[in-house]
Design a protein around this motif. Structure first.
Motif, short mmCIF file in Angstrom:
data_model
loop_
_atom_site.label_atom_id
_atom_site.label_comp_id
_atom_site.label_asym_id
_atom_site.label_seq_id
_atom_site.Cartn_x
_atom_site.Cartn_y
_atom_site.Cartn_z
N THR A 211 0.85 -1.27 0.04
CA THR A 211 0.15 -0.01 -0.25
C THR A 211 1.01 1.11 -0.12
N ASN A 212 0.16 2.33 -0.44
CA ASN A 212 1.06 3.59 -0.39
C ASN A 212 1.26 4.10 1.16
N ASN A 213 2.46 4.59 1.29
CA ASN A 213 2.54 5.18 2.75
C ASN A 213 1.86 6.29 3.22
N GLU A 214 1.41 7.07 2.47
CA GLU A 214 0.53 8.19 2.80
C GLU A 214 -0.80 7.67 3.40
N THR A 215 -1.21 6.66 2.52
CA THR A 215 -2.36 6.11 2.84
C THR A 215 -2.38 5.59 4.53
N LEU A 216 -1.22 4.79 4.66
CA LEU A 216 -1.18 4.35 6.16
C LEU A 216 -1.01 5.54 7.42
N LEU A 217 -0.26 6.53 6.63
CA LEU A 217 0.10 7.61 7.45
C LEU A 217 -1.42 8.41 7.91
N LYS A 218 -2.19 8.60 6.93
CA LYS A 218 -3.34 9.22 7.19
C LYS A 218 -4.15 8.33 7.89
N ALA A 219 -4.34 7.14 8.02
CA ALA A 219 -5.13 6.20 8.64
C ALA A 219 -4.89 6.28 9.93
N PHE A 220 -3.43 6.68 10.29
CA PHE A 220 -3.21 6.77 11.63
C PHE A 220 -3.68 8.15 12.26
N GLU A 221 -3.71 9.02 11.44
CA GLU A 221 -4.21 10.49 11.83
C GLU A 221 -5.39 10.36 12.18
N ASN A 222 -6.36 9.57 11.13
CA ASN A 222 -7.77 9.38 11.53
C ASN A 222 -8.09 8.59 12.69
N ALA A 223 -7.29 7.68 13.12
CA ALA A 223 -7.39 6.85 14.14
C ALA A 223 -7.15 7.66 15.47
N LYS A 224 -6.39 8.74 15.28
CA LYS A 224 -6.42 9.53 16.56
C LYS A 224 -7.67 10.20 17.10
N ASN A 225 -8.38 10.66 15.98
CA ASN A 225 -9.62 11.14 16.24
C ASN A 225 -10.91 10.13 16.69
N GLU A 226 -10.67 8.96 16.38
CA GLU A 226 -11.69 7.98 16.32
C GLU A 226 -11.77 7.11 17.76
N GLN A 227 -10.65 7.37 18.63
CA GLN A 227 -10.81 6.56 19.71
C GLN A 227 -9.91 7.62 20.86
N SER A 228 -9.91 7.27 21.94
CA SER A 228 -9.17 7.93 23.25
C SER A 228 -8.46 7.12 23.97
N GLU A 229 -8.24 5.72 23.64
CA GLU A 229 -7.21 4.74 24.47
C GLU A 229 -5.71 5.13 24.33
N HIS B 56 1.28 -5.21 24.19
CA HIS B 56 0.22 -6.20 23.18
C HIS B 56 -0.84 -5.11 22.85
N LYS B 57 -1.25 -4.05 23.93
CA LYS B 57 -2.40 -3.47 23.51
C LYS B 57 -2.01 -2.55 22.31
N LEU B 58 -0.92 -1.96 22.60
CA LEU B 58 -0.26 -1.06 21.46
C LEU B 58 -0.08 -1.81 20.14
N ASN B 59 0.41 -3.01 20.21
CA ASN B 59 0.36 -3.97 18.87
C ASN B 59 -0.96 -4.26 18.38
N ASP B 60 -2.06 -4.23 19.01
CA ASP B 60 -3.10 -4.59 18.75
C ASP B 60 -3.84 -3.76 18.12
N PHE B 61 -3.63 -2.28 18.61
CA PHE B 61 -4.29 -1.01 18.13
C PHE B 61 -3.65 -0.90 16.59
N MET B 62 -2.17 -1.09 16.42
CA MET B 62 -1.48 -0.83 15.37
C MET B 62 -2.14 -1.74 14.18
N GLN B 63 -2.16 -3.17 14.75
CA GLN B 63 -2.86 -4.11 13.94
C GLN B 63 -4.20 -3.87 13.30
N LYS B 64 -4.90 -3.23 14.16
CA LYS B 64 -6.53 -2.83 13.79
C LYS B 64 -6.29 -1.90 12.76
N VAL B 65 -5.61 -1.00 12.85
CA VAL B 65 -5.41 0.24 12.06
C VAL B 65 -5.06 -0.27 10.61
#
Length: 174
Positions: A19-37, A152-161
């Protein structure tokens, strides 16, 4: 992540993604606003995932991701689990001080040996430095082991995104 070396205090992994790196970077930016954990921060092609301040302790881990473009639709994901960089720097500084003192006491012992004077104090201090180094190493190992659940929680969050944006992939937990 395969366990090839149990001495690793800061586990790392590397994964090539289609996949494109910008797609992943934007996905993590979006994940920032979609959760509070987690607190997700992006700086250029680096993403930092950490726990909120109120949940952090001395050795609480964070996940540092570097998302580099290889080709148009190929990305290389580097990951590093570790404590807060300030804590890690202090920890490494203490190791450096112990090594420097060990060398200084060794030079002092050698000088006394060459001068045919007593050098048992210097040898004792060198042994003390070795013991302190082991204590530092085991403190780091205990810190890592006590926070495995958080890793493991950090890894699971990354895996989900990643799964939501790349599809099926598997980055083993350390």
């Amino acid at each position: 992540m395969p366990k090839t070396n149990d001495i690793v205090l800061r586990p790392r992994f590397k994964k090539e993604l289609n996949t494109n790196n910008e797609t992943l970077l934007k996905a993590f930016e979006n994940a920032k606003n979609e959760q509070s954990e987690f607190i997700v921060t992006r700086i250029d092609n680096h993403v930092f995932i950490k726990f909120p301040k109120k949940e952090q302790q001395f050795w609480t881990p964070q996940l540092h991701l570097e998302i580099d473009e290889i080709e148009k639709d190929k990305t290389l994901l580097y990951g590093l689990f570790g404590p807060n960089p300030t804590v890690w720097t202090m920890f490494m500084f203490l190791h450096f001080i112990v090594v420097c003192l060990f060398i200084a006491f060794g030079a002092w012992a050698y000088s006394n040996w060459k001068l045919d004077t007593d050098y048992i104090l210097q040898i004792s201090l060198m042994i003390l430095m070795i013991l302190i180094w082991f204590v530092l190493y085991f403190a780091g190992s205990i810190g890592k082991a006590s926070n495995k659940k958080e890793m493991h929680k950090l890894n699971d969050f990354m895996q989900k995104v990643l799964k939501e944006n790349v599809g099926d992939l598997d980055i083993h937990k350390g």
